[in-house]
Design an enzyme around this catalytic site. Structure first.
Site, PDB file in Angstrom:
ATOM      1  N   ASN A  10       0.859  -1.184   0.000  1.00  0.00           N
ATOM      2  CA  ASN A  10       0.000   0.000   0.000  1.00  0.00           C
ATOM      3  C   ASN A  10       0.901   1.242   0.000  1.00  0.00           C
ATOM      4  O   ASN A  10       1.664   1.461   0.949  1.00  0.00           O
ATOM      5  CB  ASN A  10      -0.897  -0.036   1.243  1.00  0.00           C
ATOM      6  N   ASP A  12      -0.079   4.460  -0.246  1.00  0.00           N
ATOM      7  CA  ASP A  12      -0.784   5.709   0.099  1.00  0.00           C
ATOM      8  C   ASP A  12       0.154   6.748   0.713  1.00  0.00           C
ATOM      9  O   ASP A  12       0.038   7.947   0.440  1.00  0.00           O
ATOM     10  CB  ASP A  12      -1.881   5.446   1.147  1.00  0.00           C
ATOM     11  N   HIS A  13       1.060   6.260   1.572  1.00  0.00           N
ATOM     12  CA  HIS A  13       1.856   7.229   2.330  1.00  0.00           C
ATOM     13  C   HIS A  13       3.002   7.857   1.532  1.00  0.00           C
ATOM     14  O   HIS A  13       3.621   8.819   1.980  1.00  0.00           O
ATOM     15  CB  HIS A  13       2.323   6.626   3.647  1.00  0.00           C
ATOM     16  N   ARG A  21       3.447  18.749   0.932  1.00  0.00           N
ATOM     17  CA  ARG A  21       4.015  19.959   0.354  1.00  0.00           C
ATOM     18  C   ARG A  21       3.338  20.342  -0.950  1.00  0.00           C
ATOM     19  O   ARG A  21       3.787  21.257  -1.632  1.00  0.00           O
ATOM     20  CB  ARG A  21       5.526  19.745   0.100  1.00  0.00           C
ATOM     21  N   HIS A  46      -5.631   3.602  -1.697  1.00  0.00           N
ATOM     22  CA  HIS A  46      -6.968   3.920  -1.207  1.00  0.00           C
ATOM     23  C   HIS A  46      -7.358   5.306  -1.725  1.00  0.00           C
ATOM     24  O   HIS A  46      -6.755   6.299  -1.336  1.00  0.00           O
ATOM     25  CB  HIS A  46      -6.921   3.902   0.335  1.00  0.00           C
ATOM     26  N   ARG A  48      -9.555   7.906  -1.169  1.00  0.00           N
ATOM     27  CA  ARG A  48     -10.514   8.331  -0.140  1.00  0.00           C
ATOM     28  C   ARG A  48     -11.393   9.453  -0.660  1.00  0.00           C
ATOM     29  O   ARG A  48     -10.983  10.228  -1.522  1.00  0.00           O
ATOM     30  CB  ARG A  48      -9.757   8.809   1.112  1.00  0.00           C
ATOM     31  N   ARG A  52      -7.166  12.724   0.710  1.00  0.00           N
ATOM     32  CA  ARG A  52      -6.074  13.228   1.550  1.00  0.00           C
ATOM     33  C   ARG A  52      -4.691  12.791   1.069  1.00  0.00           C
ATOM     34  O   ARG A  52      -3.706  13.418   1.374  1.00  0.00           O
ATOM     35  CB  ARG A  52      -6.281  12.838   3.012  1.00  0.00           C
ATOM     36  N   HIS A  53      -4.633  11.666   0.360  1.00  0.00           N
ATOM     37  CA  HIS A  53      -3.327  11.275  -0.180  1.00  0.00           C
ATOM     38  C   HIS A  53      -3.425  10.948  -1.676  1.00  0.00           C
ATOM     39  O   HIS A  53      -2.995  11.724  -2.504  1.00  0.00           O
ATOM     40  CB  HIS A  53      -2.646  10.169   0.645  1.00  0.00           C
ATOM     41  N   GLU A  73      -8.482   0.310  -2.925  1.00  0.00           N
ATOM     42  CA  GLU A  73      -9.305   0.339  -1.705  1.00  0.00           C
ATOM     43  C   GLU A  73     -10.284   1.495  -1.851  1.00  0.00           C
ATOM     44  O   GLU A  73      -9.900   2.599  -2.260  1.00  0.00           O
ATOM     45  CB  GLU A  73      -8.433   0.595  -0.479  1.00  0.00           C
ATOM     46  N   THR A 103      -6.641   6.459  10.004  1.00  0.00           N
ATOM     47  CA  THR A 103      -6.574   5.371   9.029  1.00  0.00           C
ATOM     48  C   THR A 103      -7.846   4.545   9.190  1.00  0.00           C
ATOM     49  O   THR A 103      -8.634   4.804  10.103  1.00  0.00           O
ATOM     50  CB  THR A 103      -5.301   4.508   9.238  1.00  0.00           C
ATOM     51  N   THR A 104      -8.066   3.569   8.295  1.00  0.00           N
ATOM     52  CA  THR A 104      -9.290   2.766   8.373  1.00  0.00           C
ATOM     53  C   THR A 104      -9.397   2.133   9.768  1.00  0.00           C
ATOM     54  O   THR A 104      -8.477   1.450  10.198  1.00  0.00           O
ATOM     55  CB  THR A 104      -9.255   1.650   7.296  1.00  0.00           C
ATOM     56  N   GLU A 154     -10.911  -9.523   3.034  1.00  0.00           N
ATOM     57  CA  GLU A 154      -9.618  -9.182   3.615  1.00  0.00           C
ATOM     58  C   GLU A 154      -9.847  -9.097   5.117  1.00  0.00           C
ATOM     59  O   GLU A 154     -10.621  -8.252   5.590  1.00  0.00           O
ATOM     60  CB  GLU A 154      -9.077  -7.849   3.075  1.00  0.00           C
ATOM     61  N   HIS A 194      -3.657  -4.673   7.613  1.00  0.00           N
ATOM     62  CA  HIS A 194      -3.748  -3.574   8.588  1.00  0.00           C
ATOM     63  C   HIS A 194      -2.848  -3.836   9.797  1.00  0.00           C
ATOM     64  O   HIS A 194      -3.068  -4.775  10.547  1.00  0.00           O
ATOM     65  CB  HIS A 194      -5.173  -3.305   9.061  1.00  0.00           C
ATOM     66  N   GLY A 195      -1.867  -2.974   9.916  1.00  0.00           N
ATOM     67  CA  GLY A 195      -0.978  -3.036  11.077  1.00  0.00           C
ATOM     68  C   GLY A 195       0.047  -4.154  11.036  1.00  0.00           C
ATOM     69  O   GLY A 195       0.706  -4.435  12.031  1.00  0.00           O
ATOM     70  N   GLY A 216       1.203  -1.500   4.310  1.00  0.00           N
ATOM     71  CA  GLY A 216       1.585  -0.152   3.918  1.00  0.00           C
ATOM     72  C   GLY A 216       2.551   0.508   4.862  1.00  0.00           C
ATOM     73  O   GLY A 216       3.756   0.604   4.610  1.00  0.00           O
TER      74      GLY A 216
HETATM   75  N1  PXP Z   1      -5.725  -3.130   4.075  1.00  0.00           N
HETATM   76  C1  PXP Z   1      -6.704  -2.193   4.189  1.00  0.00           C
HETATM   77  C2  PXP Z   1      -8.077  -2.550   3.769  1.00  0.00           C
HETATM   78  C3  PXP Z   1      -6.408  -0.899   4.659  1.00  0.00           C
HETATM   79  O1  PXP Z   1      -7.386   0.015   4.754  1.00  0.00           O
HETATM   80  C4  PXP Z   1      -5.071  -0.579   4.996  1.00  0.00           C
HETATM   81  C5  PXP Z   1      -4.726   0.799   5.453  1.00  0.00           C
HETATM   82  O2  PXP Z   1      -4.922   1.686   4.403  1.00  0.00           O
HETATM   83  C6  PXP Z   1      -4.098  -1.590   4.853  1.00  0.00           C
HETATM   84  C7  PXP Z   1      -4.460  -2.846   4.416  1.00  0.00           C
HETATM   85  C8  PXP Z   1      -2.654  -1.328   5.160  1.00  0.00           C
HETATM   86  O3  PXP Z   1      -2.517  -1.092   6.528  1.00  0.00           O
HETATM   87  P1  PXP Z   1      -1.127  -0.618   7.103  1.00  0.00           P
HETATM   88  O4  PXP Z   1      -0.815   0.695   6.472  1.00  0.00           O
HETATM   89  O5  PXP Z   1      -1.372  -0.539   8.580  1.00  0.00           O
HETATM   90  O6  PXP Z   1      -0.113  -1.674   6.744  1.00  0.00           O
END
Ligand code: PXP
Length: 246
Positions: A10, A12-13, A21, A46, A48, A52-53, A73, A103-104, A154, A194-195, A216
């Site tokens: 992921n 996104d970041h 910036r 994602h 959104r 935001r990103h 996503e 975050t989600t 998921e 996630h996490g 991510g």
């Molecule tokens: N899966 C889903 C559905 C998510 O919403 C996210 C966070 O955007 C992730 C995976 C990735 O999570 P993390 O950034 O904590 O690894």
């Protein structure tokens, strides 16, 4: 030997950094290319509602430039569903979305929102997009996910990742193991995310029947120190230990 466990990175970041910036860099296309070259099987972003990103332009450029799979996503908003139908990513993962969250936060409540979710699943599948539902590891959610017609779930691993003690983490892993076995028996494909990080991967690998992990934050954070390619390779090395769970 178990089946290869796939990695979706992921990114996104990377866009979070760029948007901080309002610059044109760091490029998410370059990031995606580095991830793919380092062995990532999929790029996840994602889009959104608050943008935001990731921006609309990003998802279309990614689709054009990726050699592998794009996993979008998204929440069940009409505007975003319209974009997804135009974009036609290989997979869409439906997530809940709250404006103020960092975050989600939780999984999609398929019980409460069954008709909206099922409608969105149908609209995406019409365009040949595989659909995955991001849900908590609860049996009722899995049963309802199946009824929407989605091909994948998921499993939300956040409660495990954020558990306050080893005992609590152990309980959450047990839930994830049972949920995955149940979903697999119903014929659903099982992803997780996630996490997930370099330290808790060992426990994640106990979950059976996993198809792909979406990761991510931990990868992007590690990339600050060792580079994105090495951060992806380091995660893949851990994932290669997967023997199918338990
Ligand atoms: N899966 C889903 C559905 C998510 O919403 C996210 C966070 O955007 C992730 C995976 C990735 O999570 P993390 O950034 O904590 O690894």
């Amino acid at each position: 030997m178990g089946k290869k466990l796939l990695l979706g990175v992921n990114i996104d970041h990377i866009a979070t950094l760029r948007q901080a910036r309002l610059e044109k860099f760091p490029s998410i296309i370059r990031a995606a290319e580095v991830c793919e070259k380092a062995g990532a099987d999929q790029i996840t972003v994602h889009l959104r509602e608050d943008r935001r990103h990731i921006q609309d332009k990003d998802v279309f450029e990614l689709k054009k430039n990726l050699s592998g799979k794009l996993n979008l996503e998204m929440a069940c908003y009409d505007e975003i569903v319209g974009i997804a139908r135009k974009l036609r990513p290989r997979q869409a993962t439906l997530v809940p979305e709250k404006r103020k969250e960092v975050t989600t936060e939780g999984g999609l409540d398929v019980l409460k929102n069954f008709s909206a979710v099922a409608r969105t699943v149908g609209k995406l599948q019409e365009k040949k997009i595989a659909v995955s539902l991001f849900i908590d590891p609860e049996l009722e959610q899995i049963e309802m996910a199946l009824r929407t017609g989605a091909e994948f779930i998921e499993l939300h691993t956040g409660a495990f990742a954020n558990a306050a003690s080893e005992l609590a983490a152990g309980k959450e892993i047990r839930k994830l193991i049972d949920a995955s076995a149940f979903a697999n028996a119903l014929g659903l494909g099982v992803n997780a995310g996630h996490g997930i990080d370099y330290n808790n991967m060992k426990s994640i690998l106990k979950i059976p029947h996993l198809h792909e992990l979406n990761i991510g934050f931990s990868i992007i954070a590690e990339a600050v120190f060792i580079g994105l390619d090495k951060a992806v390779e380091k995660m893949i090395k851990l994932m290669k230990q997967y023997k199918g769970g338990y």
